[in-house]
Design an enzyme around this catalytic site. Structure first.
Site, PDB file in Angstrom:
ATOM      1  CB  SER A 184      16.904 -18.690 -14.213  1.00  0.00           C
ATOM      2  OG  SER A 184      16.423 -17.520 -14.810  1.00  0.00           O
TER       3      SER A 184
ATOM      4  NE  ARG B 137      14.038 -17.039 -10.737  1.00  0.00           N
ATOM      5  CZ  ARG B 137      14.635 -17.787  -9.817  1.00  0.00           C
ATOM      6  NH1 ARG B 137      13.961 -18.174  -8.761  1.00  0.00           N
ATOM      7  NH2 ARG B 137      15.902 -18.169  -9.957  1.00  0.00           N
ATOM      8  CE  LYS B 138      14.451 -16.144  -4.478  1.00  0.00           C
ATOM      9  NZ  LYS B 138      14.431 -17.603  -4.488  1.00  0.00           N
ATOM     10  N   GLY B 139      18.287 -13.093  -9.310  1.00  0.00           N
ATOM     11  CA  GLY B 139      19.571 -12.526  -9.707  1.00  0.00           C
ATOM     12  C   GLY B 139      20.719 -12.910  -8.794  1.00  0.00           C
TER      13      GLY B 139
ATOM     14  CE  LYS C 177      15.090 -16.572 -17.797  1.00  0.00           C
ATOM     15  NZ  LYS C 177      14.380 -15.366 -18.379  1.00  0.00           N
TER      16      LYS C 177
ATOM     17  CG  ASN D 127      20.389   0.973  -9.110  1.00  0.00           C
ATOM     18  OD1 ASN D 127      19.588   1.862  -8.838  1.00  0.00           O
ATOM     19  ND2 ASN D 127      21.534   0.824  -8.472  1.00  0.00           N
TER      20      ASN D 127
ATOM     21  CG  PHE E 181      19.025  -8.268  -9.106  1.00  0.00           C
ATOM     22  CD1 PHE E 181      18.688  -8.988 -10.243  1.00  0.00           C
ATOM     23  CD2 PHE E 181      18.162  -8.309  -8.019  1.00  0.00           C
ATOM     24  CE1 PHE E 181      17.516  -9.734 -10.308  1.00  0.00           C
ATOM     25  CE2 PHE E 181      16.986  -9.047  -8.072  1.00  0.00           C
ATOM     26  CZ  PHE E 181      16.665  -9.763  -9.215  1.00  0.00           C
TER      27      PHE E 181
ATOM     28  CG  HIS F 233      18.723 -16.982 -26.579  1.00  0.00           C
ATOM     29  ND1 HIS F 233      19.498 -16.458 -25.571  1.00  0.00           N
ATOM     30  CD2 HIS F 233      17.438 -16.637 -26.265  1.00  0.00           C
ATOM     31  CE1 HIS F 233      18.709 -15.837 -24.693  1.00  0.00           C
ATOM     32  NE2 HIS F 233      17.473 -15.921 -25.104  1.00  0.00           N
TER      33      HIS F 233
HETATM   34  S1  PPS Z   1      16.494 -14.454 -21.330  1.00  0.00           S
HETATM   35  O1  PPS Z   1      15.032 -14.716 -21.195  1.00  0.00           O
HETATM   36  O2  PPS Z   1      17.185 -15.602 -21.867  1.00  0.00           O
HETATM   37  O3  PPS Z   1      16.783 -13.231 -22.059  1.00  0.00           O
HETATM   38  O4  PPS Z   1      16.966 -14.262 -19.800  1.00  0.00           O
HETATM   39  P1  PPS Z   1      18.382 -13.701 -19.351  1.00  0.00           P
HETATM   40  O5  PPS Z   1      18.358 -12.232 -19.389  1.00  0.00           O
HETATM   41  O6  PPS Z   1      19.471 -14.385 -20.106  1.00  0.00           O
HETATM   42  O7  PPS Z   1      18.502 -14.194 -17.853  1.00  0.00           O
HETATM   43  C1  PPS Z   1      17.644 -13.764 -16.838  1.00  0.00           C
HETATM   44  C2  PPS Z   1      18.341 -14.027 -15.522  1.00  0.00           C
HETATM   45  O8  PPS Z   1      19.382 -13.047 -15.325  1.00  0.00           O
HETATM   46  C3  PPS Z   1      19.149 -12.387 -14.089  1.00  0.00           C
HETATM   47  N1  PPS Z   1      19.637 -11.002 -14.119  1.00  0.00           N
HETATM   48  C4  PPS Z   1      20.552 -10.532 -13.234  1.00  0.00           C
HETATM   49  N2  PPS Z   1      21.254 -11.137 -12.252  1.00  0.00           N
HETATM   50  C5  PPS Z   1      22.094 -10.375 -11.520  1.00  0.00           C
HETATM   51  N3  PPS Z   1      22.272  -9.046 -11.706  1.00  0.00           N
HETATM   52  C6  PPS Z   1      21.582  -8.392 -12.679  1.00  0.00           C
HETATM   53  N4  PPS Z   1      21.764  -7.086 -12.828  1.00  0.00           N
HETATM   54  C7  PPS Z   1      20.689  -9.144 -13.506  1.00  0.00           C
HETATM   55  N5  PPS Z   1      19.862  -8.836 -14.534  1.00  0.00           N
HETATM   56  C8  PPS Z   1      19.235  -9.982 -14.883  1.00  0.00           C
HETATM   57  C9  PPS Z   1      17.638 -12.471 -13.934  1.00  0.00           C
HETATM   58  O9  PPS Z   1      17.228 -12.148 -12.631  1.00  0.00           O
HETATM   59  C10 PPS Z   1      17.396 -13.912 -14.325  1.00  0.00           C
HETATM   60  O10 PPS Z   1      17.882 -14.848 -13.360  1.00  0.00           O
HETATM   61  P2  PPS Z   1      17.027 -15.417 -12.158  1.00  0.00           P
HETATM   62  O11 PPS Z   1      17.891 -16.471 -11.528  1.00  0.00           O
HETATM   63  O12 PPS Z   1      15.762 -15.995 -12.718  1.00  0.00           O
HETATM   64  O13 PPS Z   1      16.774 -14.271 -11.227  1.00  0.00           O
END
Ligand code: PPS
Length: 293
Positions: A131, A252-254, A46, A224, A222, A101
């Site tokens: 997250s 989710r929220k990013g 995450k 796109n 996020f 990981h």
């Molecule tokens: S995992 O399951 O470990 O592979 O998850 P991981 O990809 O490491 O983390 C997921 C979180 O990254 C956010 N995310 C982003 N944030 C900002 N910009 C972009 N482009 C982006 N892409 C993925 C994703 O929304 C998850 O965070 P949260 O806080 O839950 O939204």
């Protein structure tokens, strides 16, 4: 059985998702043959794995950049320990890109010749925990948590896939001289995606035109990624991994600081105390708030 249940499997003191991991592969991981031009994205869960997968795939593959291919990001950059689509790692053409990981001590020993590259993405642990809490309640292969209090206990005790967050980042950071590794902060990527893309292209020695950089930045925002079916993992989550509800999404929220909406004042203070205690001598900085410099 002590070291395995529906959700996790413990191997060399590290928790893996039990139904996605192949123990025979883990047994051979130390000797996994590394090529000089391999690139590994390493994260605690995450922390921005799929984001970095998208950026790296866009940097490496022109067809991804200009939209002439229709390949899912996961097929461009498969998980090393969770080889969901059974990619043939051995016969895969170079350059091979992976994400993982794993903790530093499980890294294939070939990575220690410092030729292959590692990009370690880290994120402030309150947002990681937030997250992770939501994701655990969304994906059927993870143990759900009734509320944040339950999840926070498990997270701080390291009873989650990825174990203790503090140990994961500290392990990779303290052993950074053993590897060819770049540390990237999620929050810096969020605040200045363009500079982050340039940093990664410099590290991977990939020359990009101004146009390429523009295309990469645009396609890895996020918004796109959320609407790009190759990048958003929606199909994977729905049909390959399994969701508990139709509501949630991988993207989710990013954002930075969503933890403020989910931690009580008391939980936050408790977290801070533990953080200060465990990380007091740790040199990497963290950003906890979207408005913080
Ligand atoms: S995992 O399951 O470990 O592979 O998850 P991981 O990809 O490491 O983390 C997921 C979180 O990254 C956010 N995310 C982003 N944030 C900002 N910009 C972009 N482009 C982006 N892409 C993925 C994703 O929304 C998850 O965070 P949260 O806080 O839950 O939204």
């Amino acid at each position: 059985m002590d070291n395995k249940n529906t959700y996790w499997l413990k191997f060399k003191d590290y928790y893996f998702q039990s139904s996605l991991v192949d123990v025979d592969f883990l047994e051979t991981l130390d000797d996994f043959e590394i090529r000089d031009d391999d690139v590994f994205i390493i994260t605690y869960p995450k922390s921005g794995t799929i984001w970095m997968q998208q950026i790296l795939s866009l940097i490496y593959f022109e067809e991804h950049r200009n939209g002439t291919e229709n390949v899912d990001t996961i097929d461009r950059i498969p998980f090393l320990e969770y080889n969901l689509r059974k990619a043939d790692f051995i016969n895969r053409p170079s350059p091979r890109l992976f994400c993982s990981h794993i903790p530093y001590y499980l890294a294939p020993k070939g990575l220690k010749n410092k030729k292959a590259k590692i990009i370690y993405v880290y994120r402030n642990p309150k947002d990681v925990m937030t997250s992770y809490f939501h994701f655990s309640n969304l994906m059927v292969l993870l143990e759900a948590a009734n509320d944040m209090e339950h999840f926070m206990k498990r997270f701080l005790d390291g009873k989650v896939i990825g174990n203790v967050w503090f140990d994961h980042i500290r392990g990779w950071y303290e052993h950074r001289h053993d590897f060819n590794i770049l540390f990237m902060m999620y929050e810096e990527m969020k605040k200045d995606l363009r500079s982050s893309v340039l940093k990664i292209s410099h590290f991977t020695e990939k020359e990009l035109s101004e146009e390429d950089v523009e295309a990469i930045v645009k396609q890895s925002t996020f918004q796109n990624m959320k609407s790009d079916s190759k990048a958003n993992y929606d199909a994977i989550l729905t049909s390959e991994l399994g969701k508990r509800t139709n509501q949630g999404q991988f993207l989710r929220k990013g954002t930075i600081g969503d933890w403020k909406h989910h931690l009580t004042v008391e939980q936050n203070e408790r977290f801070d105390k533990i953080f200060q205690n465990k990380m007091k001598d740790f040199p990497l900085k963290f950003i906890w708030d979207i408005n913080e410099e």
